[in-house]
Design a protein around this motif. Sequence first.
Motif, PDB file in Angstrom:
ATOM      1  N   ILE A  10       0.879  -1.411  -0.414  1.00  0.00           N
ATOM      2  CA  ILE A  10       0.041  -0.392  -0.095  1.00  0.00           C
ATOM      3  C   ILE A  10       0.576   1.097  -0.439  1.00  0.00           C
ATOM      4  O   ILE A  10       1.550   1.365   1.150  1.00  0.00           O
ATOM      5  N   ALA A  11       0.638   2.049  -0.928  1.00  0.00           N
ATOM      6  CA  ALA A  11       1.585   3.583  -1.241  1.00  0.00           C
ATOM      7  C   ALA A  11       1.318   3.956   0.618  1.00  0.00           C
ATOM      8  O   ALA A  11       0.150   4.547   1.272  1.00  0.00           O
ATOM      9  N   ALA A  12       2.025   5.200   0.698  1.00  0.00           N
ATOM     10  CA  ALA A  12       2.322   5.669   2.290  1.00  0.00           C
ATOM     11  C   ALA A  12       1.726   5.561   2.518  1.00  0.00           C
ATOM     12  O   ALA A  12       0.757   6.967   3.732  1.00  0.00           O
ATOM     13  N   LYS A  13       1.452   7.147   0.698  1.00  0.00           N
ATOM     14  CA  LYS A  13      -0.222   8.738   0.635  1.00  0.00           C
ATOM     15  C   LYS A  13      -1.961   7.558   1.281  1.00  0.00           C
ATOM     16  O   LYS A  13      -2.568   9.165   1.391  1.00  0.00           O
ATOM     17  N   ASP A  14      -1.827   6.435   0.884  1.00  0.00           N
ATOM     18  CA  ASP A  14      -3.063   5.935   1.275  1.00  0.00           C
ATOM     19  C   ASP A  14      -3.250   4.890   2.731  1.00  0.00           C
ATOM     20  O   ASP A  14      -4.125   4.885   3.061  1.00  0.00           O
ATOM     21  N   LEU A  15      -2.260   5.211   2.786  1.00  0.00           N
ATOM     22  CA  LEU A  15      -2.299   4.208   4.890  1.00  0.00           C
ATOM     23  C   LEU A  15      -3.419   4.657   5.417  1.00  0.00           C
ATOM     24  O   LEU A  15      -3.820   4.891   6.399  1.00  0.00           O
ATOM     25  N   GLY A  16      -3.128   6.267   5.704  1.00  0.00           N
ATOM     26  CA  GLY A  16      -3.672   7.394   6.663  1.00  0.00           C
ATOM     27  C   GLY A  16      -6.159   7.319   6.342  1.00  0.00           C
ATOM     28  O   GLY A  16      -5.971   7.016   7.198  1.00  0.00           O
ATOM     29  N   ARG A  17      -5.855   6.902   5.320  1.00  0.00           N
ATOM     30  CA  ARG A  17      -7.333   6.649   5.474  1.00  0.00           C
ATOM     31  C   ARG A  17      -7.849   4.849   4.732  1.00  0.00           C
ATOM     32  O   ARG A  17      -8.922   4.854   4.057  1.00  0.00           O
ATOM     33  N   LEU A  18      -6.683   4.590   5.129  1.00  0.00           N
ATOM     34  CA  LEU A  18      -7.460   3.320   5.177  1.00  0.00           C
ATOM     35  C   LEU A  18      -8.262   2.254   5.993  1.00  0.00           C
ATOM     36  O   LEU A  18      -8.877   1.290   5.092  1.00  0.00           O
ATOM     37  N   PHE A  19      -8.432   2.534   7.374  1.00  0.00           N
ATOM     38  CA  PHE A  19      -9.215   1.906   8.474  1.00  0.00           C
ATOM     39  C   PHE A  19     -10.904   2.650   8.162  1.00  0.00           C
ATOM     40  O   PHE A  19     -11.734   3.398   8.716  1.00  0.00           O
ATOM     41  N   GLU A  20     -10.844   3.704   6.742  1.00  0.00           N
ATOM     42  CA  GLU A  20     -12.182   4.373   6.834  1.00  0.00           C
ATOM     43  C   GLU A  20     -13.058   3.882   5.992  1.00  0.00           C
ATOM     44  O   GLU A  20     -12.932   3.084   5.471  1.00  0.00           O
ATOM     45  N   PRO A  21     -14.569   4.085   6.333  1.00  0.00           N
ATOM     46  CA  PRO A  21     -15.543   3.366   5.842  1.00  0.00           C
ATOM     47  C   PRO A  21     -15.407   4.018   4.673  1.00  0.00           C
ATOM     48  O   PRO A  21     -15.240   5.090   4.050  1.00  0.00           O
ATOM     49  N   PHE A  22     -15.741   3.218   3.288  1.00  0.00           N
ATOM     50  CA  PHE A  22     -16.133   3.035   1.844  1.00  0.00           C
ATOM     51  C   PHE A  22     -14.893   3.768   1.280  1.00  0.00           C
ATOM     52  O   PHE A  22     -14.857   4.662   0.401  1.00  0.00           O
ATOM     53  N   SER A  23     -13.655   3.180   2.074  1.00  0.00           N
ATOM     54  CA  SER A  23     -12.843   3.649   1.525  1.00  0.00           C
ATOM     55  C   SER A  23     -11.687   2.947   1.095  1.00  0.00           C
ATOM     56  O   SER A  23     -11.529   1.719   1.678  1.00  0.00           O
ATOM     57  N   ARG A  24     -11.035   2.421  -0.218  1.00  0.00           N
ATOM     58  CA  ARG A  24     -10.645   1.716  -1.488  1.00  0.00           C
ATOM     59  C   ARG A  24      -9.456   2.228  -1.756  1.00  0.00           C
ATOM     60  O   ARG A  24      -9.782   3.093  -2.635  1.00  0.00           O
ATOM     61  N   VAL A  25      -8.449   1.839  -1.151  1.00  0.00           N
ATOM     62  CA  VAL A  25      -7.417   2.311  -1.447  1.00  0.00           C
ATOM     63  C   VAL A  25      -6.311   1.218  -2.704  1.00  0.00           C
ATOM     64  O   VAL A  25      -6.795   0.620  -2.345  1.00  0.00           O
ATOM     65  N   GLY A  26      -5.720   2.268  -3.349  1.00  0.00           N
ATOM     66  CA  GLY A  26      -4.762   1.602  -4.254  1.00  0.00           C
ATOM     67  C   GLY A  26      -5.586   0.236  -4.968  1.00  0.00           C
ATOM     68  O   GLY A  26      -4.418  -0.916  -5.064  1.00  0.00           O
ATOM     69  N   ILE A  27      -6.920   0.221  -5.452  1.00  0.00           N
ATOM     70  CA  ILE A  27      -7.389  -0.025  -6.200  1.00  0.00           C
ATOM     71  C   ILE A  27      -6.729  -0.862  -7.519  1.00  0.00           C
ATOM     72  O   ILE A  27      -6.814  -1.602  -8.129  1.00  0.00           O
ATOM     73  N   GLU A  28      -6.394  -0.151  -8.043  1.00  0.00           N
ATOM     74  CA  GLU A  28      -5.676   0.254  -9.738  1.00  0.00           C
ATOM     75  C   GLU A  28      -4.530  -0.622  -9.384  1.00  0.00           C
ATOM     76  O   GLU A  28      -4.045  -0.954 -10.332  1.00  0.00           O
ATOM     77  N   THR A  29      -3.548  -0.342  -8.241  1.00  0.00           N
ATOM     78  CA  THR A  29      -3.020  -1.266  -8.631  1.00  0.00           C
ATOM     79  C   THR A  29      -2.798  -2.973  -7.753  1.00  0.00           C
ATOM     80  O   THR A  29      -1.848  -4.270  -7.934  1.00  0.00           O
ATOM     81  N   ARG A  30      -3.565  -3.250  -7.474  1.00  0.00           N
ATOM     82  CA  ARG A  30      -4.153  -4.783  -6.189  1.00  0.00           C
ATOM     83  C   ARG A  30      -4.779  -5.568  -7.132  1.00  0.00           C
ATOM     84  O   ARG A  30      -5.085  -6.542  -6.475  1.00  0.00           O
ATOM     85  N   GLY A  31      -5.697  -4.524  -7.289  1.00  0.00           N
ATOM     86  CA  GLY A  31      -6.854  -5.228  -8.379  1.00  0.00           C
ATOM     87  C   GLY A  31      -8.093  -5.379  -7.837  1.00  0.00           C
ATOM     88  O   GLY A  31      -7.732  -5.210  -6.887  1.00  0.00           O
ATOM     89  N   ASP A  32      -9.068  -4.867  -8.359  1.00  0.00           N
ATOM     90  CA  ASP A  32     -10.568  -4.625  -7.586  1.00  0.00           C
ATOM     91  C   ASP A  32     -11.792  -6.284  -7.425  1.00  0.00           C
ATOM     92  O   ASP A  32     -11.285  -7.402  -7.738  1.00  0.00           O
ATOM     93  N   ALA A  33     -11.402  -6.328  -5.764  1.00  0.00           N
ATOM     94  CA  ALA A  33     -11.170  -7.387  -4.807  1.00  0.00           C
ATOM     95  C   ALA A  33     -12.670  -7.268  -4.703  1.00  0.00           C
ATOM     96  O   ALA A  33     -14.256  -8.390  -4.390  1.00  0.00           O
ATOM     97  N   GLY A  34     -13.752  -6.266  -5.728  1.00  0.00           N
ATOM     98  CA  GLY A  34     -14.975  -6.497  -5.563  1.00  0.00           C
ATOM     99  C   GLY A  34     -15.530  -5.450  -3.637  1.00  0.00           C
ATOM    100  O   GLY A  34     -16.686  -6.014  -3.254  1.00  0.00           O
ATOM    101  N   GLY A  35     -15.044  -5.052  -3.011  1.00  0.00           N
ATOM    102  CA  GLY A  35     -15.095  -4.903  -1.499  1.00  0.00           C
ATOM    103  C   GLY A  35     -15.915  -3.031  -2.065  1.00  0.00           C
ATOM    104  O   GLY A  35     -15.675  -2.451  -2.767  1.00  0.00           O
ATOM    105  N   ALA A  36     -16.275  -2.894  -0.500  1.00  0.00           N
ATOM    106  CA  ALA A  36     -16.844  -1.256  -0.638  1.00  0.00           C
ATOM    107  C   ALA A  36     -16.404  -0.902   0.300  1.00  0.00           C
ATOM    108  O   ALA A  36     -16.650  -0.037   1.099  1.00  0.00           O
ATOM    109  N   GLY A  37     -15.026  -1.174   1.202  1.00  0.00           N
ATOM    110  CA  GLY A  37     -14.352  -0.267   1.432  1.00  0.00           C
ATOM    111  C   GLY A  37     -14.812  -0.436   3.387  1.00  0.00           C
ATOM    112  O   GLY A  37     -14.256   0.355   3.783  1.00  0.00           O
ATOM    113  N   LEU A  38     -15.683  -1.451   3.698  1.00  0.00           N
ATOM    114  CA  LEU A  38     -16.404  -1.570   5.195  1.00  0.00           C
ATOM    115  C   LEU A  38     -15.633  -2.732   5.473  1.00  0.00           C
ATOM    116  O   LEU A  38     -15.842  -2.701   7.570  1.00  0.00           O
ATOM    117  N   GLY A  39     -14.856  -3.308   5.032  1.00  0.00           N
ATOM    118  CA  GLY A  39     -13.829  -4.574   6.430  1.00  0.00           C
ATOM    119  C   GLY A  39     -12.993  -4.184   7.386  1.00  0.00           C
ATOM    120  O   GLY A  39     -13.020  -4.021   8.184  1.00  0.00           O
TER     121      GLY A  39
END
Length: 782
Positions: free
Chosen positions: A703-732
């Motif tokens: 995960i990029a350093a700029k995305d770590l700060g909002r990784l645990f926020e609801p509806f936040s899906r960071v770095g999908i372009e590099t990791r591939g969309d796994a179909g989540g909504a950023g709630l896990g």
Amino acid sequence: MAAADPPDRTSRSGLWLTLALAVLAGLLGSLNGLGRFDQILYDRTVSITGRSADPDILIVAIDDASIDALGRWPWRRAVHAALLERLREARAVGLDLIFGEADTANPHDDRILADSIRRNGRTVLPIVLDRLNRPSSISAPIPGLAQAAAAKGFINARVDSDGAVRAATLTADVAGERWNHLALSMLEVGGEAEQAQEFLKRAAPNGGMLIPYSGPTAHVRTVSYLSVLRGDVPPEALRGKYVLVGAWATGLGDAYPTPVSHDVSGMSGVEIIANLLQAARDDVAFQRPPAWWNGLFSALPVLLACLALWRLSPKRALLVCVALLAGILLAALLLLASGHFWFAPTAALLGVALCYPLWSWRSQEAALRYMDNELRRLQREYPPVLNEARAQAAGPSASLESRVGELRRALARVRNLRRFLADGLDGMPDATLVFDQDGRMRFRNQAAVMYFQRLGMRPPRVGRPAIHLLEKTISDPATRQRVAEALSGQGPAAGSSPWSADLELRDHAGRDLILKCSPIHTAEGNFAGTVATLTDISRIRQAERQREETLRFISHDMRAPQSSILALVEMKQEGGSREGPNETLDRIAALARRTLHLVDDFVHLTRAESMTISAVELDLGSLLQDAVDEFWASAQKRGIALDLRLPLPAAYIRGDQTLLMRALCNLIDNAIKYSPPQTRIECGIDEASGFWRVGIRDQGHGIAAKDLGRLFEPFSRVGIETRGDAGGAGLGLAFVRTVAERHGGSVEVSSEPGAGSVFTLRLPMAPEASAEKHRPHGLPAA
């Protein structure tokens, strides 16, 4: 600031009085107390701390019976020689008799006595120093006797200013030659030279020490000179004894007042030497401590007394002072009896005795000054509303009763109105402040106090200007200026109808507030002040923001799968789809599962935020093992090795099993989703200062350093372009953070792009008594 001055002055005066009394007591204590009074207390204390007489010390007394039988004093020296023949089996013999001149009447007697002293071999003769303080010469026995003696020692008594002998000098230098006291010389002759040297070490640098008297006059075992000379005392009673020969008869010899002889005329010099000899053999030496020790001993009770007077009621403080007086005397007694230190107690007694009257005087002056200041404070705080008269302060020379009466009348004039306003303000749920026409605060309710404390400020004090509070509260400068004008009545409609405010703002803590200002008028319609209320609507605004996020979630993430399902169905109905029926159904099923997964994540997050935690004792290792077992097949299907680091400790925690299990599953599920095939995921538990740390380490894209700060926020899906969309909504991960925080823990992530990520779930340990630490679990399922 004026309202705080009286308490400050009272505290300062109490501090200065405490310091003055403590310094006075410490100074007097360092100067050894109050002299004569301490001597009296010392004498009484020494009388209590007696010991049994040493059976190996014997005084051969030249008493009245001996004088009657042998004739007037002085006797022939041949008589003393005959006595020494009777004392040949004694351990040491000390003759407390002065032989400073030759016997001209019986010249052969000197030779007879010298021969007898030489045959005895353990006789100690006295010498006399010209003075104890820096002596310059000595008076020694005649040369023949001095040469025959086994040792010599001085017998000078150290007399205090009142004539009593309380101390002794053990050693002195005369013209470069060292002389010891007769008692120490007897110890050396008696074979206890080492004991004598140890005793000398206990003396002060000037060789002095307080004499630890073993008992009152005639306490030491005594026999008559005549009875020994006649042979009435058997040799067994003299064998191995320290024998002191000295004058005891009436009008003969020296007798001194001592601490233990206050009931009689005094104690003979030979018995004082016997007491000093016993002290040396018992290794008991009364000493005066260093001056600063005695000063500290004197100052400490004074500080305790002042502390009690400061903190306790007058009655209890008086009892404490009385107890301290008794405790000082008891401490002085115990320290002398057990520690052999004499702390002069009169300085401490005087300091504690002065504490109560001086502190009472200071308290009364402080009370009068406080009343004067309170009356002046009433003049400042009580605005001229409802035509009420101002309180009049009493003059500085008025008595306590007159001040109390004036204060009672002043309070009676404002009590009803003030009570009405105070109760009304405190009963309001919103923070409420009342300002006068000059914009200075006059009243604030309890809700306002709590608000400013939550803001990290001291509660506003009466008389503080409104602009000061606004600078600390409102973040926008323009809004601050606008509200300040409203509070001071200088708004657009100033004059007969001041401007009223009703606006929404945000404080420095980020809270959303509604500020309402309303003017106060007198009965004549004149502007008297402003009432301002601060209503916290942060929860309302937060709920609105959550509602907006939920609407965006429903309108986008929830609608997107449904729209895709409808599109597939429509294409199939129109026959435009090239896929077979099974492929279409698979796509529809995948989209439906995605929708259900989104709904489940949203519901679980909502429940985790609001539900009551049912805390039970759980083994975190068992939960992690179950989670790994649940996802082992999924990991194998994708070619990922899911490993559990063994052995697992017995990681006991308290929490909700369902929430914790789902949080662990979310972390492992995410690691599997975003890890490429043929990689490895490692799960383990470590202990760290009261917490258990569950670590999930993957070998994904990171995960990029700029995305770590909002990784645990609801509806936040960071770095999908590099990791591939796994179909989540950023709630896990938002669910994981919520569960961790509600259990008193936290979740952390460390990641490096291209090297994988490590998610760490920290949870507090359960009490250690619930299970053994580090008990290994069994192996996971294959």
